[in-house]
Every structure is written in C-alpha cells, then in structure tokens.
Design an enzyme around this catalytic site. Structure first.
Site, PDB file in Angstrom:
ATOM      1  N   LYS A  79       0.842  -1.198   0.000  1.00 40.60           N
ATOM      2  CA  LYS A  79       0.000   0.000   0.000  1.00 40.60           C
ATOM      3  C   LYS A  79       0.878   1.248   0.000  1.00 40.60           C
ATOM      4  CE  LYS A  79      -3.910   1.888   2.686  1.00 40.60           C
ATOM      5  NZ  LYS A  79      -4.781   1.647   3.859  1.00 40.60           N
ATOM      6  N   SER A 154      -9.680   1.720   2.875  1.00 37.24           N
ATOM      7  CA  SER A 154      -8.799   2.458   2.005  1.00 37.24           C
ATOM      8  C   SER A 154      -7.760   1.603   1.272  1.00 37.24           C
ATOM      9  CB  SER A 154      -8.078   3.545   2.814  1.00 37.24           C
ATOM     10  OG  SER A 154      -7.228   2.949   3.776  1.00 37.24           O
ATOM     11  N   SER A 178      -9.816  -0.673   7.052  1.00 38.43           N
ATOM     12  CA  SER A 178      -9.225  -0.536   5.722  1.00 38.43           C
ATOM     13  C   SER A 178      -8.510  -1.753   5.145  1.00 38.43           C
ATOM     14  CB  SER A 178      -8.249   0.629   5.706  1.00 38.43           C
ATOM     15  OG  SER A 178      -8.971   1.815   5.502  1.00 38.43           O
TER      16      SER A 178
HETATM   17  N1  GLN Z   1     -13.056   3.942   6.291  1.00 39.78           N
HETATM   18  C1  GLN Z   1     -12.502   4.346   7.536  1.00 39.78           C
HETATM   19  C2  GLN Z   1     -12.145   5.818   7.491  1.00 39.78           C
HETATM   20  O1  GLN Z   1     -12.407   6.419   6.511  1.00 39.78           O
HETATM   21  C3  GLN Z   1     -11.302   3.512   7.871  1.00 39.78           C
HETATM   22  C4  GLN Z   1     -10.114   3.881   7.088  1.00 39.78           C
HETATM   23  C5  GLN Z   1      -8.924   3.065   7.481  1.00 39.78           C
HETATM   24  O2  GLN Z   1      -9.038   2.027   8.121  1.00 39.78           O
HETATM   25  N2  GLN Z   1      -7.769   3.576   7.118  1.00 39.78           N
HETATM   26  O3  GLN Z   1     -11.621   6.364   8.403  1.00 39.78           O
END
Ligand code: GLN
Length: 484
Positions: A79, A154, A178
């Site tokens: 990532k 994400s 994410s």
């Molecule tokens: N979707 C969640 C957020 O927008 C989690 C994102 C993540 O785990 N990085 O914060």
C-alpha cells in the site's frame, strides 16, 4: 492451473522444492498484470518490470543459498502509505505526489531480509481516509468482480490486486476497517493484527492509536506467513508490543473442537441484509459441525462506535497532518507573499476534500471549548467498547460477525454523502477502538459479489483466528474462484 492462480504459501513451497524458479512465478503475475491492470488500476506505481528483473537475479542466487528465506522470490504489493526507500510513496495525495522516502518502513526491511520482491505501490483513499479508493487524488481502483463497483478502501488497491490475481499477497493498513472491508469486497483474506503486533515505523500516520499494518492474501495461510515476517517488537515504534512472536503457520490444520464462538447480537441488527446474514450464520453453523460451540453474546456499546471513531480518528489525523506545511518535504505552493500564505495555500492545494473535512472535524473536537464534549467523551466510549470486548472474551474464544453490511457498492454511489460512506465501517471500527485482532475471509456471494465473514479475537491471539479461519476456508473452498 497457472502460477498466478496460486497463493503465496503454495508458491513458496514450489520455489523451495525447486519445482519453479522465482522468475517463472513473477513472469506469470507480470502477464496477468498486463492483461488486467490497465482497467483495474490498482497501482499508483507499477513495478512489475523491475520485479521480473529482480526475480532473475534471485534465480541465480538461489542455488548458492544455504537456507532459503521465508519470502524468497515471492511477489508482494505494498500500500502506498508504507515507506519504501528510493521509491515514491504518495499516500494517493497531491501533498506527497513526488515524495521519495529516504528510509524503509520496518515491515519493508523485514520483508527484504526474507527475500520478497516488490511488485508496486497500491492505490488508496488519500492518507487512508475512506472506504472506496474514490478519495485517491489520482484515480479510483475498480472492483475485480465488477468494474462498475468500488474495491472498498482504504486499502482498495491492495485488495483489488490480490482479488484479480495480479499478485498473490499485499500489505495494507487498517485504522477503522481498511484491510478487512476491501478484502471482503474483493473476495480475499485480510488480517488486522492486534494493535502493537506490527511496527508502525514508516507507516504514514493517520490516527496513531488505531493504525495497524497487516497482510492481504488469497489464502489464510498467506496471511499467517506474512504475519510471521512483519510482526514483532521494534525499538523504533514505542507502541509496538513485546508480546512473544509465534509461528502462526503452526495454528493451521489444528482442530477447532471445543472452541467457543460468540455471535454478538448487535452485529446482526434488524434490517441487516438477509443474504449477508444468512451466509455468515451458515458459515458459523459449519464451524459448529466441526465441534465449535456457538454462544450468543451482547456488546451494548457497539451502537456508539461509529460516532466515537469519527471523533477520535479525525482528531488524531488533524494533529498528524499538521506536519504537511510545505517546509521540509512534500508539496509547496508556487506563489505566496509570506509564510502564512505559503502554509495555507500549500494545504489548500495539497489536500483533497475528505482530508480537509477530517482536519476540520478533528480540530473542532480538540478545540478548548469542545474538547470535553467531543474528544473526551469519545475516549470514554472507547473504554466502554474495550470493556464490552473483554466481557465477551470471558465467555468465548472469538467472535463471528459480517465484515460489512452489504457487498461492494457502485462507483459514485456514496461520494456525495460522507455519512453513508462512514456507515459502511459499522462492523469494523470497534475492533480498532478496542485494539483487538480480526480477520475477514470470503463466505459466499450475493448477486455475484463476494461477502466477508469477520472473526475477531483476543489481544495477541491471532493464532486462534487463523486456526478457525483456515478450517472454514477448507470447508468453503472459495479461494479458487477468480473473477472472469
Ligand atoms: N473507512 C474508515 C475511514 O475512513 C477507515 C479507514 C482506514 O481504516 N484507514 O476512516
């Protein structure tokens, strides 16, 4: 079966036994990448050609090795919020579009020491804020099962890459879901380790008390293999834990008789999609047939998890992102009169809408007049969530829930409504708030789209999660299905 259809551990066994060479493995993925990636768009930086060259070098070194390291010659994607020395690390943000880290994250150092091959840096929601990759400043990654849908986020680029078969495994990061949510949407396995299990050194910080790096793979054993490599105490991350590292592969194949699985009733609310609910309960039933005991439990604070998370995560983000001021690294605006204008124009131009929204939410919750009402209160809720988990774990060894309330949604469907987007994290955020480990793995399909089963474990008990997940995976046999 082509090599690109195999998991990381299977490929590792083939390289070890001398049946295939690293270059044959990487070339197979390179071919698949050439076919799929132009539409899928999982990489911000595609390094598959470099990976092929690296694999050829590894072919030559292989006969000279006394002991073959555990990831030798194996392709893994990373990532793009995990620092790679000499390789652009953008966080899918204009702010870091041209940023080249001068050092490797600890997880990268560890994988290099075990001989892995980097295939590229994968797309994400800007600074990991989002659930669909639509917040990437560059482009949206597609869901490999349906190009009109999101891959989740994400870590959407990592999950889409594994789901489409262009790489056997990848690293992601999970602050509120994410790793698990995109794994569920793309039909692959994603593991969020216990907070502190894996060093965060070199992971670009979003919300430091919640962030954790973890593996995404085709098979449960792939995530165990990677956790073996990336886990452990790191003196460069004071929040990394001293908990003993085990051989997580040794949990696979153990029988699950007598293990107690909890079904938290708050994770199966009224109105939950009937197909998702049915598939998850069916998976649990299959585990019951294997000798596990199923117990209903209650976790009453769950209903406040989203609200509390969307105060704590933005608060920490607003503090962490203060460092992007255009002075030392990252983007700097072109025209400015004075320092203050330089700061504000840099941040105005460098950050996207969602990142700005989080900075404003967080700054507001931390401001002196509202601190007690928002931030402090959310921290109290966080403690209650943790206690709910610990109460439940007095009765059971692990919990089973859906990973997401529904399957992958259409690109554009939720972009105008941030609250709807936030609600897609409803079953994942409390795990981060409590710091416990959880894994998502495929448990079936709804209208041709993958559905995820989430197993949640006691702190530092990733072993039991992997053991149960591995047993279910063998029963379900879904890992061999690829999108057309
Ligand atoms: N979707 C969640 C957020 O927008 C989690 C994102 C993540 O785990 N990085 O914060």
């Amino acid at each position: 079966m082509s090599l690109w259809q195999k998991g990381l551990k299977e490929l590792s066994d083939l390289i070890r036994s001398g049946e295939v060479k690293p270059s044959e493995v990487v070339l197979s993925f390179a071919e698949r990448t050439g076919e799929v990636e132009p539409q899928l768009k999982s990489y911000v930086t595609n390094l598959i050609e470099e990976a092929v060259e690296e694999a050829k070098k590894k072919d030559e070194q292989l006969p000279k090795l006394e002991k073959i390291p555990s990831l030798y010659g194996l392709p893994v994607a990373v990532k793009d919020n995990i620092s790679t020395r000499g390789i652009r690390t953008t966080c899918s943000s204009r702010m870091l579009e041209n940023y080249i880290p001068p050092y490797d994250a600890t997880v990268i150092e560890k994988m290099k020491a075990e001989g892995y091959i980097l295939t590229g840096k994968t797309n994400l929601d800007e600074f990991a804020m989002g659930s669909s990759t639509e917040n990437s400043a560059f482009f949206t990654t597609k869901n490999p099962w349906d190009y009109s849908r999101v891959p989740g986020g994400s870590s959407g680029g990592s999950a889409a890459a594994v789901g489409s078969g262009i790489v056997p495994a990848a690293l992601g990061s999970d602050t509120g879901g994410s790793i698990r949510q995109p794994a569920a949407f793309c039909g692959v396995v994603g593991l969020k380790p216990t907070y502190g299990r894996v060093s965060r050194y070199g992971l670009v910080a979003f919300a430091s008390s919640l962030d954790q790096i973890g593996p995404i793979g085709r098979r449960v054993e792939d995530t165990a293999l990677l956790l073996n490599v990336i886990g452990g105490k790191d003196r460069r991350d004071s929040t990394s834990a001293d908990a003993p590292m085990e051989d997580f592969l040794s949990y696979l194949g153990k029988d699950i008789k007598g293990l107690r699985i909890g079904l938290p009733k708050e994770f199966f609310p009224e109105g939950l999609d009937a197909t998702i609910k049915g598939l998850v309960l069916d998976a649990v039933k299959q585990l019951e047939k294997e000798g596990a005991e199923v117990v209903e439990v209650s976790m009453p604070t769950t209903e406040y998890a989203i609200e509390a998370y969307y105060i704590i995560a933005p608060s920490e983000a607003s503090s962490n992102l203060a460092r992007y001021d255009g002075v030392r690294y990252g983007y700097r605006t072109k025209d400015y009169k004075d320092l203050e204008e330089m700061y504000s124009k840099t941040r105005e131009e460098g950050f996207g809408a969602e990142v700005k929204r989080r900075i404003m939410l967080g700054t507001y919750s931390l401001s002196s007049g509202y601190y007690d009402a928002y931030y402090l209160k959310a921290q109290k809720v966080r403690t209650l969530i943790y206690r709910d988990f610990m109460e439940a774990f007095k009765q059971v060894d692990l919990l089973a829930t859906p990973t997401t309330p529904d399957v992958a949604f259409k690109i554009g469907e939720k972009t105008d409504d941030p609250v709807q987007m936030y609600l897609s994290d409803i079953f994942t955020v409390s795990v981060n708030m409590a710091g416990v480990p959880a894994i998502s793995l495929p448990c079936g399909f709804k209208d041709g789209l993958p559905v995820g089963l989430q197993l949640i474990g006691k702190p530092f008990d990733e072993g039991t999660l992997l053991q149960v997940a591995h047993r279910y995976e063998a029963l379900a046999g879904l890992y061999s299905r690829f999108p057309e």
